[in-house]
Design a protein around this motif. Structure first.
Motif, mmCIF file in Angstrom:
data_model
loop_
_atom_site.group_PDB
_atom_site.id
_atom_site.type_symbol
_atom_site.label_atom_id
_atom_site.label_comp_id
_atom_site.label_asym_id
_atom_site.label_seq_id
_atom_site.Cartn_x
_atom_site.Cartn_y
_atom_site.Cartn_z
ATOM 1 N N GLN A 322 0.825 -1.208 0.000
ATOM 2 C CA GLN A 322 0.000 0.000 0.000
ATOM 3 C C GLN A 322 0.864 1.265 0.000
ATOM 4 O O GLN A 322 0.563 2.242 -0.707
ATOM 5 N N SER A 323 1.950 1.238 0.771
ATOM 6 C CA SER A 323 2.835 2.405 0.795
ATOM 7 C C SER A 323 3.527 2.604 -0.548
ATOM 8 O O SER A 323 3.754 3.743 -0.982
ATOM 9 N N LYS A 325 2.198 1.845 -3.469
ATOM 10 C CA LYS A 325 1.182 2.450 -4.326
ATOM 11 C C LYS A 325 1.026 3.937 -4.006
ATOM 12 O O LYS A 325 0.931 4.785 -4.905
ATOM 13 N N GLU A 326 1.000 4.268 -2.707
ATOM 14 C CA GLU A 326 0.865 5.676 -2.326
ATOM 15 C C GLU A 326 2.074 6.498 -2.771
ATOM 16 O O GLU A 326 1.927 7.659 -3.178
ATOM 17 N N GLU A 329 1.602 7.176 -6.445
ATOM 18 C CA GLU A 329 0.570 8.193 -6.635
ATOM 19 C C GLU A 329 1.080 9.575 -6.229
ATOM 20 O O GLU A 329 0.765 10.580 -6.870
ATOM 21 N N GLN A 330 1.878 9.620 -5.168
ATOM 22 C CA GLN A 330 2.433 10.891 -4.718
ATOM 23 C C GLN A 330 3.374 11.478 -5.766
ATOM 24 O O GLN A 330 3.338 12.689 -6.062
ATOM 25 N N LYS A 346 2.687 1.441 -9.459
ATOM 26 C CA LYS A 346 3.341 0.553 -8.492
ATOM 27 C C LYS A 346 4.850 0.498 -8.740
ATOM 28 O O LYS A 346 5.639 0.496 -7.777
ATOM 29 N N GLY A 349 6.443 3.517 -7.372
ATOM 30 C CA GLY A 349 6.524 3.423 -5.916
ATOM 31 C C GLY A 349 7.636 2.503 -5.448
ATOM 32 O O GLY A 349 8.278 2.752 -4.413
#
Length: 545
Positions: A322-323, A325-326, A329-330, A346, A349
């Motif tokens: 999840q981190s 992916k974040e 996205e960031q 992904k 990330g």
């Protein structure tokens, strides 16, 4: 003739109509009379009346036919007159048109005759001038022939005198004509080479000055508008322990805990004499991060056994995913990039846990994206596509530990697979010259990548590699004739070459610097650029006695 044919046709039509009317009138009159008297008269009277009225009807019919014939003849005469009038009008119009055309043709013919007469007079005048010129040419040819004869005699005399002078000069100088010519050609060649080197130097200096000004402006604007942080990481992570007693709990009875942790996370757990610390080692930074977080949770919880270890590692794996992916996205949000495929997000990330020469690839990719966009805006290129290419240029490094091959080609294949634009795909594939660049954006990615990696403190280099590169720089410089000493300075960013002043002149020094730079480009791989400085000095030495 046309009028006679029309009158005959009209008369024929009139006769046919009169006959038809005559027959029709007789028949209709006969039927009418029969119908009137048939019911009242007897057979005998009826016969007499029929005969009588038939004769009367016939007379009436003949009268009517004569009347109709006269009317038809009158109408025919009228039509004939109208036709004659129309034919006269047509003839008059044709006559007028023919007269007008004849008049215009006569006028045109008159103009042509005037032009022909003018041309004939011009030709006569030209013929007269040609005759005059022909006479003048003949006179001049005679003069030229006389002059040629004089020149031929003078040329023979000069040739004889030149031979005598050459013999005298060869005796005085001690050189033959061929030797003097060869020496002159050699001097001219050397002079031409010097002049060519001077001009090349001037042109290259002007081009470099202009290019440097423009490049410095673009790069300075980009650097001033963006400043990024650098993250230095290693292939190991250190987990702090509250006390050394925790090492035994991590190892477990007969090492079952540490074996379970290594099997679940895929990394090596190193427990040595380092006080209150455990080392997590692994080539995959994502696995290493999962193991580090899992250890922190297990230490904080205090319950350390194989089942608990597997539960924590599985949960931490989901958290890290999840981190990742974040983080992707960031990065896309910071650069204002939209429409990235989820798999590419992904991969971006995952770069947060990937380093190159100590530089974090996630931060590096964001920085390259910003620099590409800033330079693209200065050049008037598509800013969004430039940022996109900059962000994705090193995406192949997220899979280099899983796939063989260049990270540029791996990244280009990912971009093609997930529907990125051809310009972006080419920029990713070509930023290390694995394939030719086909757009300005590809060159911007190369410049931004070199700029981000060449910043002071951005990357760490292995000492042996660094020393080897400096030695190769000095070795390449010393391989050229006339070089006396070489020094690699500025951390390998500049090489200074001392040359013998007697062997190489100023123009040769300029050519030598260019040759050394080309050989360095062909044989070495290095970040940024290397400045080649050739120093030639003239030493005047004398002794006081």
């Amino acid at each position: 003739m046309a009028r006679t044919r029309a009158q005959a046709q009209q008369q024929e039509l009139v006769d046919q109509r009169v006959e038809a009317l005559k027959d029709e009138t007789v028949e209709s009159t006969r039927r009418r009379v029969e119908n009137e008297v048939r019911a009242e008269l007897s057979e005998s009277v009826r016969a007499e009346l029929v005969e009588k009225f038939t004769a009367e009807a016939k007379n009436e019919a003949e009268d009517a036919a004569q009347r109709i014939k006269r009317e038809a003849e009158a109408e025919a005469d009228k039509l004939i007159k109208d036709a004659e009038i129309k034919s006269r009008e047509v003839v008059l119009a044709a006559q007028k048109e023919g007269e007008a055309e004849l008049k215009s043709r006569r006028a045109e013919q008159q103009k042509i005759e005037e032009r022909l007469s003018n041309r004939e007079s011009n030709l006569d005048a030209r013929a007269e001038r040609l005759d005059e010129r022909e006479e003048a040419v003949k006179t001049r040819e005679q003069q030229v022939a006389e002059s040629e004869a004089q020149f031929s005699s003078r040329e023979l005399e000069l040739e004889r005198q030149r031979g005598e002078v050459e013999l005298v000069l060869e005796k005085v100088a001690g050189y033959s004509a061929e030797q003097a010519r060869a020496e002159l050609v050699a001097r001219m060649v050397n002079q031409a080479e010097l002049e060519a080197n001077r001009k090349i130097k001037v042109i290259e200096e002007q081009a470099e000055e202009e290019a440097d000004k423009r490049a410095q402006k673009i790069i300075s604007v980009a650097v001033q508008r963006y400043a990024g942080d650098f993250v230095a990481e290693k292939c190991v992570s250190v987990v702090s322990l509250p006390s050394d007693d925790m090492k035994g709990r991590i190892i477990g009875r007969e090492g079952r805990n540490i074996r379970a942790l290594e099997a679940a996370s895929g990394v090596d757990i190193i427990i040595d004499d380092t006080p209150e610390a455990v080392i997590v080692s692994g080539f995959d930074p994502v696995r290493r991060e999962i193991a580090r977080r899992s250890l922190d949770k297990l230490i904080a919880d205090g319950r350390i056994h194989p089942t608990r270890i597997e539960e924590v590692v599985a949960k931490t794996d989901q958290e890290v995913a999840q981190s990742i992916k974040e983080a992707g996205e960031q990065a896309a949000f910071e650069l204002g990039i939209h429409g990235l495929h989820p798999e590419l997000i992904k991969m971006v990330g995952r770069l947060k846990y990937r380093t190159s020469y100590g530089q974090n690839m996630w931060s590096h990719s964001i920085e390259v994206g910003f620099l590409c966009g800033l330079m693209a805006s200065e050049l008037g290129v598509n800013v969004k596509m430039a940022r996109r290419a900059g962000l994705l240029h090193d995406i192949g490094k997220a899979l280099t530990h899983e796939q063989e091959g260049s990270h540029a080609i791996i990244g280009a294949d990912l971009c093609r697979k997930y529907g990125e634009h051809e310009i972006v795909r080419n920029a990713v594939a070509a930023h290390h010259n694995d394939e030719p660049q086909n757009s300005v954006i590809a060159h911007l990615v190369i410049a931004s990548d070199a700029l981000s990696g060449a910043r002071p403190g951005a990357r760490r280099e292995i000492l042996e590699t660094y020393v080897k590169r400096l030695e190769d720089l000095e070795r390449i410089s010393m391989s050229f004739k006339g070089v006396e000493k070489t020094y690699a300075i500025q951390a390998g960013r500049e090489i200074r070459v001392m040359v013998e002043h007697g062997s190489i002149d100023d123009a040769g020094a300029f050519a030598l610097s260019r040759d050394i730079a080309r050989k360095i480009e062909d044989e070495l791989t290095y970040p940024g650029q290397i400045k080649v400085t050739v120093i030639r000095e003239t030493r005047a030495i004398d002794y006081a006695r």
